[in-house]
Design a protein around this motif. Sequence first.
Motif, PDB file in Angstrom:
ATOM      1  N   ALA A 160      45.213  33.057  47.227  1.00 26.78           N
ATOM      2  CA  ALA A 160      46.515  33.672  46.975  1.00 26.78           C
ATOM      3  C   ALA A 160      46.445  34.630  45.795  1.00 26.78           C
ATOM      4  O   ALA A 160      47.037  35.717  45.819  1.00 26.78           O
ATOM      5  N   MET A 161      45.710  34.238  44.756  1.00 23.76           N
ATOM      6  CA  MET A 161      45.571  35.108  43.593  1.00 23.76           C
ATOM      7  C   MET A 161      44.822  36.387  43.954  1.00 23.76           C
ATOM      8  O   MET A 161      45.226  37.493  43.575  1.00 23.76           O
ATOM      9  N   ARG A 162      43.731  36.251  44.694  1.00 19.87           N
ATOM     10  CA  ARG A 162      42.943  37.425  45.071  1.00 19.87           C
ATOM     11  C   ARG A 162      43.764  38.377  45.930  1.00 19.87           C
ATOM     12  O   ARG A 162      43.699  39.604  45.764  1.00 19.87           O
ATOM     13  N   SER A 163      44.546  37.833  46.840  1.00 14.90           N
ATOM     14  CA  SER A 163      45.373  38.670  47.708  1.00 14.90           C
ATOM     15  C   SER A 163      46.357  39.487  46.887  1.00 14.90           C
ATOM     16  O   SER A 163      46.519  40.689  47.115  1.00 14.90           O
ATOM     17  N   PHE A 164      47.001  38.868  45.933  1.00 13.95           N
ATOM     18  CA  PHE A 164      47.976  39.588  45.112  1.00 13.95           C
ATOM     19  C   PHE A 164      47.297  40.557  44.155  1.00 13.95           C
ATOM     20  O   PHE A 164      47.731  41.715  44.030  1.00 13.95           O
ATOM     21  N   LEU A 165      46.251  40.134  43.508  1.00 11.51           N
ATOM     22  CA  LEU A 165      45.622  40.949  42.478  1.00 11.51           C
ATOM     23  C   LEU A 165      44.822  42.121  43.040  1.00 11.51           C
ATOM     24  O   LEU A 165      44.508  43.067  42.320  1.00 11.51           O
ATOM     25  N   SER A 166      44.514  42.049  44.337  1.00 12.06           N
ATOM     26  CA  SER A 166      43.774  43.162  44.928  1.00 12.06           C
ATOM     27  C   SER A 166      44.693  44.316  45.337  1.00 12.06           C
ATOM     28  O   SER A 166      44.211  45.353  45.747  1.00 12.06           O
ATOM     29  N   ASP A 183      38.139  27.531  35.810  1.00 14.56           N
ATOM     30  CA  ASP A 183      37.873  28.836  36.421  1.00 14.56           C
ATOM     31  C   ASP A 183      38.961  29.208  37.421  1.00 14.56           C
ATOM     32  O   ASP A 183      38.769  30.074  38.266  1.00 14.56           O
ATOM     33  N   LEU A 184      40.109  28.529  37.322  1.00 11.67           N
ATOM     34  CA  LEU A 184      41.275  28.800  38.169  1.00 11.67           C
ATOM     35  C   LEU A 184      40.902  28.761  39.649  1.00 11.67           C
ATOM     36  O   LEU A 184      41.213  29.663  40.427  1.00 11.67           O
ATOM     37  N   GLY A 185      40.230  27.674  40.014  1.00 13.38           N
ATOM     38  CA  GLY A 185      39.922  27.453  41.416  1.00 13.38           C
ATOM     39  C   GLY A 185      38.823  28.338  41.969  1.00 13.38           C
ATOM     40  O   GLY A 185      38.697  28.480  43.185  1.00 13.38           O
ATOM     41  N   GLY A 186      38.021  28.926  41.082  1.00 13.24           N
ATOM     42  CA  GLY A 186      36.956  29.820  41.529  1.00 13.24           C
ATOM     43  C   GLY A 186      37.352  31.280  41.494  1.00 13.24           C
ATOM     44  O   GLY A 186      36.641  32.136  42.032  1.00 13.24           O
ATOM     45  N   ASP A 231      37.061  33.193  39.146  1.00 10.74           N
ATOM     46  CA  ASP A 231      36.053  33.937  38.378  1.00 10.74           C
ATOM     47  C   ASP A 231      34.984  34.552  39.278  1.00 10.74           C
ATOM     48  O   ASP A 231      34.178  35.365  38.805  1.00 10.74           O
ATOM     49  N   GLU A 232      34.960  34.222  40.560  1.00 10.32           N
ATOM     50  CA  GLU A 232      33.994  34.829  41.467  1.00 10.32           C
ATOM     51  C   GLU A 232      34.333  36.283  41.769  1.00 10.32           C
ATOM     52  O   GLU A 232      33.470  37.049  42.202  1.00 10.32           O
ATOM     53  N   SER A 233      35.593  36.664  41.542  1.00 12.41           N
ATOM     54  CA  SER A 233      36.000  38.043  41.831  1.00 12.41           C
ATOM     55  C   SER A 233      36.646  38.742  40.638  1.00 12.41           C
ATOM     56  O   SER A 233      36.848  39.959  40.672  1.00 12.41           O
ATOM     57  N   ARG A 234      36.969  37.985  39.592  1.00 12.94           N
ATOM     58  CA  ARG A 234      37.600  38.565  38.412  1.00 12.94           C
ATOM     59  C   ARG A 234      36.910  38.065  37.148  1.00 12.94           C
ATOM     60  O   ARG A 234      36.384  36.947  37.118  1.00 12.94           O
ATOM     61  N   GLN A 235      36.949  38.880  36.119  1.00  7.37           N
ATOM     62  CA  GLN A 235      36.500  38.445  34.796  1.00  7.37           C
ATOM     63  C   GLN A 235      37.707  37.806  34.114  1.00  7.37           C
ATOM     64  O   GLN A 235      38.666  38.486  33.762  1.00  7.37           O
ATOM     65  N   LEU A 236      37.660  36.488  33.967  1.00  6.96           N
ATOM     66  CA  LEU A 236      38.766  35.765  33.350  1.00  6.96           C
ATOM     67  C   LEU A 236      38.630  35.818  31.834  1.00  6.96           C
ATOM     68  O   LEU A 236      37.605  35.401  31.284  1.00  6.96           O
ATOM     69  N   VAL A 237      39.644  36.324  31.171  1.00  9.64           N
ATOM     70  CA  VAL A 237      39.696  36.357  29.709  1.00  9.64           C
ATOM     71  C   VAL A 237      40.699  35.290  29.294  1.00  9.64           C
ATOM     72  O   VAL A 237      41.915  35.475  29.402  1.00  9.64           O
ATOM     73  N   LEU A 238      40.182  34.145  28.861  1.00  8.81           N
ATOM     74  CA  LEU A 238      40.980  32.936  28.650  1.00  8.81           C
ATOM     75  C   LEU A 238      41.283  32.773  27.171  1.00  8.81           C
ATOM     76  O   LEU A 238      40.411  32.452  26.367  1.00  8.81           O
ATOM     77  N   LEU A 239      42.524  32.998  26.794  1.00  8.08           N
ATOM     78  CA  LEU A 239      42.931  33.066  25.395  1.00  8.08           C
ATOM     79  C   LEU A 239      43.377  31.718  24.854  1.00  8.08           C
ATOM     80  O   LEU A 239      44.225  31.050  25.464  1.00  8.08           O
ATOM     81  N   GLU A 242      32.737  37.932  36.526  1.00  7.69           N
ATOM     82  CA  GLU A 242      32.589  39.373  36.466  1.00  7.69           C
ATOM     83  C   GLU A 242      33.622  40.030  37.360  1.00  7.69           C
ATOM     84  O   GLU A 242      34.123  39.417  38.301  1.00  7.69           O
ATOM     85  N   GLY A 243      33.912  41.288  37.056  1.00  4.02           N
ATOM     86  CA  GLY A 243      34.906  42.021  37.825  1.00  4.02           C
ATOM     87  C   GLY A 243      35.980  42.555  36.900  1.00  4.02           C
ATOM     88  O   GLY A 243      35.855  42.477  35.666  1.00  4.02           O
ATOM     89  N   PRO A 244      37.065  43.064  37.441  1.00  2.00           N
ATOM     90  CA  PRO A 244      38.165  43.556  36.614  1.00  2.00           C
ATOM     91  C   PRO A 244      38.732  42.419  35.769  1.00  2.00           C
ATOM     92  O   PRO A 244      38.899  41.295  36.257  1.00  2.00           O
ATOM     93  N   PRO A 245      39.027  42.684  34.496  1.00  2.00           N
ATOM     94  CA  PRO A 245      39.523  41.599  33.631  1.00  2.00           C
ATOM     95  C   PRO A 245      40.917  41.120  34.019  1.00  2.00           C
ATOM     96  O   PRO A 245      41.769  41.893  34.435  1.00  2.00           O
ATOM     97  N   LEU A 246      41.095  39.811  33.887  1.00  2.00           N
ATOM     98  CA  LEU A 246      42.394  39.167  34.075  1.00  2.00           C
ATOM     99  C   LEU A 246      42.639  38.304  32.850  1.00  2.00           C
ATOM    100  O   LEU A 246      41.955  37.307  32.632  1.00  2.00           O
ATOM    101  N   VAL A 247      43.585  38.698  32.025  1.00  2.00           N
ATOM    102  CA  VAL A 247      43.915  37.955  30.807  1.00  2.00           C
ATOM    103  C   VAL A 247      44.752  36.745  31.198  1.00  2.00           C
ATOM    104  O   VAL A 247      45.724  36.865  31.950  1.00  2.00           O
ATOM    105  N   CYS A 248      44.376  35.565  30.697  1.00  2.00           N
ATOM    106  CA  CYS A 248      45.011  34.311  31.091  1.00  2.00           C
ATOM    107  C   CYS A 248      45.569  33.582  29.875  1.00  2.00           C
ATOM    108  O   CYS A 248      44.840  33.365  28.898  1.00  2.00           O
TER     109      CYS A 248
END
Length: 279
Positions: free
Chosen positions: A273-279, A39-42, A44-52, A19-25
């Motif tokens: 690292a992903m959370r830091s950049f995406l926030s 789940d890209l290392g977890g 998905d705990e802060s983002r909604q992963l949309v895995l195509l 859950e959270g803001p969507p991140l298309v993957c």
Amino acid sequence: MVFFASYDGTEIGYRVLGEGPPLVCLPGGPGRAVEYLGDLGGLDESRQLVLLDPRGVGSSADPADQATLRVDRLVEDVESLRIHFGLARMDLLAHSAGAILATLYAAAYPQHLSRLVLVTPGLAALGVYGTREQAAGVVEQRADELWYQAARGALEEILTGELSMEAFRASRPLFYGRWDDAAQLHATVGISERRTAAREGYFAGVTLDPASTLAGLTKLTAPVMLYAGDLDPMVTPALVRQAAPSFNDATVVVQRGASHFPWIDDPAAFAAAMRSFLS
């Protein structure tokens, strides 16, 4: 899995985690089903992963026109997904060969991206290619490993165009920071015989035009992160740094002790690292 009809009616599958803001993957391979991203290392705990799942791969249907498997044609599937979700702008993450697709999308639709993450990325769309010497310099760091000789020989075969499953499997230890149980379990996730058409079709007949792509990227205002593993023989940190000036606002991050799948090597470091950049 959830499905939508793309621009030509092909049924494209995707899964949603968290859950959270969507991140298309977008997955790499090419032709690898998206399940290997996990789940890209977890993340998905802060983002909604949309895995195509790309067309012709995993849950997605085979297209009527095989030419639409080509990487430049797949751009319209990404755009169709954005429209399907009703996103004016989206955060986009792509891994390996999927980064070529993401880069082409960024050049074609720069106004629709809010952030772009390219993980151990293929850089052919930018005209940036690694050399055998660069790969060898990284590979030699693993020379003390018991699997080294077999894996290095298999990688040499791959670099000369050998795409057999035997070479693929033998080379796998080089693509992980540690060839442990987690890496061995992950190594063939999302791979099946069905992927062959999508893998071969990805570059079939395509003419990448770096000059045109770079011109399109001049209009990209979204920040970009290029993420490398310091043990990755295919996309070395030096190669990623070479590509960074192609973007107006690029950050290079190198994960220590990681290779081509950094979220497997150190999930917590990757997700942080992903959370830091995406926030």
